[in-house]
Design a protein around this motif. Structure first.
Motif, PDB file in Angstrom:
ATOM      1  N   LEU A   2       0.922  -1.200  -0.055  1.00  0.00           N
ATOM      2  CA  LEU A   2      -0.129  -0.120   0.091  1.00  0.00           C
ATOM      3  C   LEU A   2       0.905   1.364  -0.025  1.00  0.00           C
ATOM      4  CD1 LEU A   2      -3.084  -0.049  -0.082  1.00  0.00           C
ATOM      5  CD2 LEU A   2      -2.961   0.941   2.330  1.00  0.00           C
ATOM      6  N   ASP A   3       2.154   0.937   0.600  1.00  0.00           N
ATOM      7  CA  ASP A   3       2.845   2.339   0.580  1.00  0.00           C
ATOM      8  C   ASP A   3       3.220   3.079  -0.747  1.00  0.00           C
ATOM      9  OD1 ASP A   3       3.195   1.797   3.296  1.00  0.00           O
ATOM     10  OD2 ASP A   3       5.212   1.230   3.109  1.00  0.00           O
ATOM     11  N   ARG A   4       3.020   2.438  -1.736  1.00  0.00           N
ATOM     12  CA  ARG A   4       3.274   2.649  -3.058  1.00  0.00           C
ATOM     13  C   ARG A   4       2.178   3.825  -3.808  1.00  0.00           C
ATOM     14  NH1 ARG A   4      -0.735   0.458  -6.064  1.00  0.00           N
ATOM     15  NH2 ARG A   4      -1.657  -1.175  -4.900  1.00  0.00           N
ATOM     16  N   LEU A   5       0.998   3.722  -2.884  1.00  0.00           N
ATOM     17  CA  LEU A   5      -0.246   4.678  -3.064  1.00  0.00           C
ATOM     18  C   LEU A   5       0.212   6.280  -2.469  1.00  0.00           C
ATOM     19  CD1 LEU A   5      -3.157   2.667  -2.732  1.00  0.00           C
ATOM     20  CD2 LEU A   5      -2.357   3.444  -4.906  1.00  0.00           C
ATOM     21  N   GLY A   6       1.127   6.264  -1.670  1.00  0.00           N
ATOM     22  CA  GLY A   6       1.475   7.529  -1.006  1.00  0.00           C
ATOM     23  C   GLY A   6       2.640   8.286  -1.827  1.00  0.00           C
ATOM     24  N   PRO A   7       2.984   9.419  -1.548  1.00  0.00           N
ATOM     25  CA  PRO A   7       2.502  10.168  -0.464  1.00  0.00           C
ATOM     26  C   PRO A   7       1.088  10.897  -0.872  1.00  0.00           C
ATOM     27  CG  PRO A   7       4.217  11.549  -1.542  1.00  0.00           C
ATOM     28  CD  PRO A   7       4.142  10.139  -2.231  1.00  0.00           C
ATOM     29  N   ALA A   8       0.177  11.317   0.140  1.00  0.00           N
ATOM     30  CA  ALA A   8      -1.097  12.139  -0.263  1.00  0.00           C
ATOM     31  C   ALA A   8      -1.196  13.299   0.834  1.00  0.00           C
ATOM     32  CB  ALA A   8      -2.030  10.884   0.284  1.00  0.00           C
ATOM     33  N   ASP A   9      -1.891  14.159   0.240  1.00  0.00           N
ATOM     34  CA  ASP A   9      -2.059  15.235   1.055  1.00  0.00           C
ATOM     35  C   ASP A   9      -3.212  15.021   2.079  1.00  0.00           C
ATOM     36  OD1 ASP A   9      -0.455  16.982  -0.539  1.00  0.00           O
ATOM     37  OD2 ASP A   9      -1.934  16.303  -2.194  1.00  0.00           O
ATOM     38  N   LEU A  10      -4.381  14.059   1.611  1.00  0.00           N
ATOM     39  CA  LEU A  10      -5.371  13.602   2.561  1.00  0.00           C
ATOM     40  C   LEU A  10      -5.580  12.315   2.547  1.00  0.00           C
ATOM     41  CD1 LEU A  10      -7.767  14.547   4.248  1.00  0.00           C
ATOM     42  CD2 LEU A  10      -8.961  15.073   2.086  1.00  0.00           C
ATOM     43  N   VAL A  11      -5.520  11.641   3.711  1.00  0.00           N
ATOM     44  CA  VAL A  11      -5.780  10.337   3.869  1.00  0.00           C
ATOM     45  C   VAL A  11      -7.108  10.139   4.575  1.00  0.00           C
ATOM     46  CG1 VAL A  11      -5.058   7.909   4.806  1.00  0.00           C
ATOM     47  CG2 VAL A  11      -3.228   9.495   3.527  1.00  0.00           C
ATOM     48  N   TRP A  12      -8.134   9.759   3.720  1.00  0.00           N
ATOM     49  CA  TRP A  12      -9.352   9.324   4.729  1.00  0.00           C
ATOM     50  C   TRP A  12      -9.649   7.938   5.202  1.00  0.00           C
ATOM     51  CZ3 TRP A  12     -13.940  12.292   6.221  1.00  0.00           C
ATOM     52  CH2 TRP A  12     -15.163  11.486   6.222  1.00  0.00           C
ATOM     53  N   SER A  13      -9.980   7.569   6.153  1.00  0.00           N
ATOM     54  CA  SER A  13     -10.275   6.119   6.528  1.00  0.00           C
ATOM     55  C   SER A  13     -11.482   6.104   7.532  1.00  0.00           C
ATOM     56  CB  SER A  13      -8.990   5.815   6.964  1.00  0.00           C
ATOM     57  OG  SER A  13      -9.409   4.197   6.924  1.00  0.00           O
ATOM     58  N   SER A  14     -12.553   5.638   7.154  1.00  0.00           N
ATOM     59  CA  SER A  14     -13.644   5.440   7.728  1.00  0.00           C
ATOM     60  C   SER A  14     -14.288   4.235   8.194  1.00  0.00           C
ATOM     61  CB  SER A  14     -14.771   6.256   6.834  1.00  0.00           C
ATOM     62  OG  SER A  14     -16.086   5.972   7.440  1.00  0.00           O
ATOM     63  N   HIS A  15     -14.143   4.017   9.597  1.00  0.00           N
ATOM     64  CA  HIS A  15     -14.680   2.792  10.209  1.00  0.00           C
ATOM     65  C   HIS A  15     -13.785   1.434   9.791  1.00  0.00           C
ATOM     66  CE1 HIS A  15     -18.058   5.936  10.541  1.00  0.00           C
ATOM     67  NE2 HIS A  15     -17.670   5.506  11.841  1.00  0.00           N
ATOM     68  N   VAL A  16     -12.757   1.683   9.495  1.00  0.00           N
ATOM     69  CA  VAL A  16     -11.787   0.480   8.899  1.00  0.00           C
ATOM     70  C   VAL A  16     -10.937  -0.046  10.009  1.00  0.00           C
ATOM     71  CG1 VAL A  16     -10.231  -0.189   7.271  1.00  0.00           C
ATOM     72  CG2 VAL A  16     -12.041   1.324   6.684  1.00  0.00           C
ATOM     73  N   VAL A  17     -10.280   0.985  10.605  1.00  0.00           N
ATOM     74  CA  VAL A  17      -9.091   0.683  11.568  1.00  0.00           C
ATOM     75  C   VAL A  17      -9.606  -0.093  12.629  1.00  0.00           C
ATOM     76  CG1 VAL A  17      -7.231   1.830  13.069  1.00  0.00           C
ATOM     77  CG2 VAL A  17      -7.720   2.682  10.723  1.00  0.00           C
ATOM     78  N   HIS A  18     -10.816   0.052  13.169  1.00  0.00           N
ATOM     79  CA  HIS A  18     -11.268  -0.656  14.276  1.00  0.00           C
ATOM     80  C   HIS A  18     -11.441  -2.086  14.130  1.00  0.00           C
ATOM     81  CE1 HIS A  18     -15.587   0.293  12.995  1.00  0.00           C
ATOM     82  NE2 HIS A  18     -15.753  -0.710  13.238  1.00  0.00           N
ATOM     83  N   HIS A  19     -11.446  -2.527  12.763  1.00  0.00           N
ATOM     84  CA  HIS A  19     -11.601  -3.912  12.428  1.00  0.00           C
ATOM     85  C   HIS A  19     -10.401  -4.593  12.267  1.00  0.00           C
ATOM     86  CE1 HIS A  19     -15.861  -3.979  11.324  1.00  0.00           C
ATOM     87  NE2 HIS A  19     -15.676  -3.001  10.757  1.00  0.00           N
ATOM     88  N   LEU A  20      -9.112  -3.758  12.406  1.00  0.00           N
ATOM     89  CA  LEU A  20      -8.007  -4.618  12.331  1.00  0.00           C
ATOM     90  C   LEU A  20      -7.485  -5.353  13.593  1.00  0.00           C
ATOM     91  CD1 LEU A  20      -6.150  -1.558  10.396  1.00  0.00           C
ATOM     92  CD2 LEU A  20      -7.355  -3.554   9.189  1.00  0.00           C
TER      93      LEU A  20
END
Ligand SMILES: C[S@@+](CC[C@H](N)C(=O)[O-])C[C@H]1O[C@@H](n2cnc3c(N)ncnc32)[C@H](O)[C@@H]1O
Length: 291
Positions: free
Chosen positions: A111-129
């Motif tokens: 996934l690192d290849r998708l950076g760098p980004a100015d804005l990273v949005w992540s909604s209701h995902v991390v709590h599943h990890l």
């Protein structure tokens, strides 16, 4: 987390791909609050490159594309069915040139290849990890210098009717929520942050070496009388609640739930003029920590 499993290790682990219709409905219903959040983010400054990690079928990514009309948006999700749906959505909205959907897993170095980004949005995902702090660290690694992580996690559970809904003893909603929490912990292997245990998100962001900037909560406020789309969404929610936890309720609460879903009952959700939808969603902002 591997593939489209929810992170649970047992063979009965739910599959994300089974959740497509729920995520579609919830995504559509969530547009008003996501739009408010996106406008808040746009007011903080421009973003040329935006990632939505764990995008589901791409509702929020579409809203972000509208609020950042000069931005390139990449929606990333581990579930191929959602990626395909997001790509269709972008094409249908004419966003094909500057929004795209890709399959990718947050817990993979690829996934690192998708950076760098100015804005990273992540909604209701991390709590599943399985390791939310590691997930936050990985999201942080995608940020450009000065970039912002917008993490939508937490808020308040939805309310749909007053009090005991006229069908149950006081405390009905709390008992439903307790049963649902228990269900999610066991069937989806949710970790402490998702169920209100342990440390809250600003502290978890700090644990991940990120710099917490701000948190704001957005209301999803649909007063009665609701339209057919919202009513169908609420009926879906309760059908799902009955499927998931109906057998964990006592006889009175199970009967009350049955009345809410029985179209021949005047107290049913489909017949109630007082049905509303009120919920709150928190977005936490963080920037890269000190090097
Ligand atoms: C609860 S849904 C949230 C979808 C969307 N962000 C929203 O707020 O409606 C969780 C999403 O995270 C995705 N997901 C779960 N684990 C993932 C991982 N390790 N990497 C990328 N996506 C993941 C699932 O496929 C699903 O689309």
């Amino acid at each position: 987390m591997a593939g489209d499993s929810a992170g649970a290790t047992g063979t009965s682990a739910p599959k994300w791909s089974d959740e497509l219709s729920e995520l579609e409905r919830a995504g559509e219903i969530s547009v008003p609050w996501v739009r408010q959040a996106a406008e808040w983010l746009a007011g903080r400054g421009r973003a040329a490159r935006i990632l939505d990690v764990g995008s589901g079928p791409g509702w929020a990514a579409s809203v972000l594309a509208a609020s950042f009309p000069a931005g390139e948006v990449v929606a990333v999700d581990a579930t191929p069915e959602f990626v395909a749906r997001a790509a269709e959505r972008f094409a249908g909205l004419g966003l094909g040139g500057r929004a795209r959907a890709e399959r990718g897993e947050l817990d993979s170095a690829a996934l690192d290849r998708l950076g760098p980004a100015d804005l990273v949005w992540s909604s209701h995902v991390v709590h599943h990890l399985p390791d939310p702090v590691d997930g936050l660290r990985r999201l942080g690694r995608l940020l450009a210098p000065g970039g912002v992580l917008a993490l939508a996690e937490g808020g308040l559970p939805a309310r749909y009717l007053p009090g005991g809904y006229g069908v149950a003893a006081p405390g009905f909603v709390s008992r439903l929520e307790a049963a649902l929490s228990d269900y999610f912990v066991h069937h989806w292997s949710l970790t402490a942050p998702a169920v209100g245990g342990g440390r809250d998100w600003p502290l978890l962001l700090a644990d991940a070496g990120l710099h917490h900037l701000d948190s704001r909560t957005f209301l999803l406020d649909v007063p009665a009388p609701v339209d057919d789309q919202v009513r169908a969404y609420v009926v879906d929610r309760f059908t799902q609640i009955a499927d998931r936890v109906g057998d964990r309720l006592d006889a009175q609460d199970a009967a009350a739930l049955g009345r809410l879903l029985d179209p021949d009952d005047e107290a049913a959700l489909v017949n109630r003029p007082d049905l509303f939808l009120l919920s709150a969603f928190t977005v936490h902002l963080a920037g890269p920590g000190a090097a």
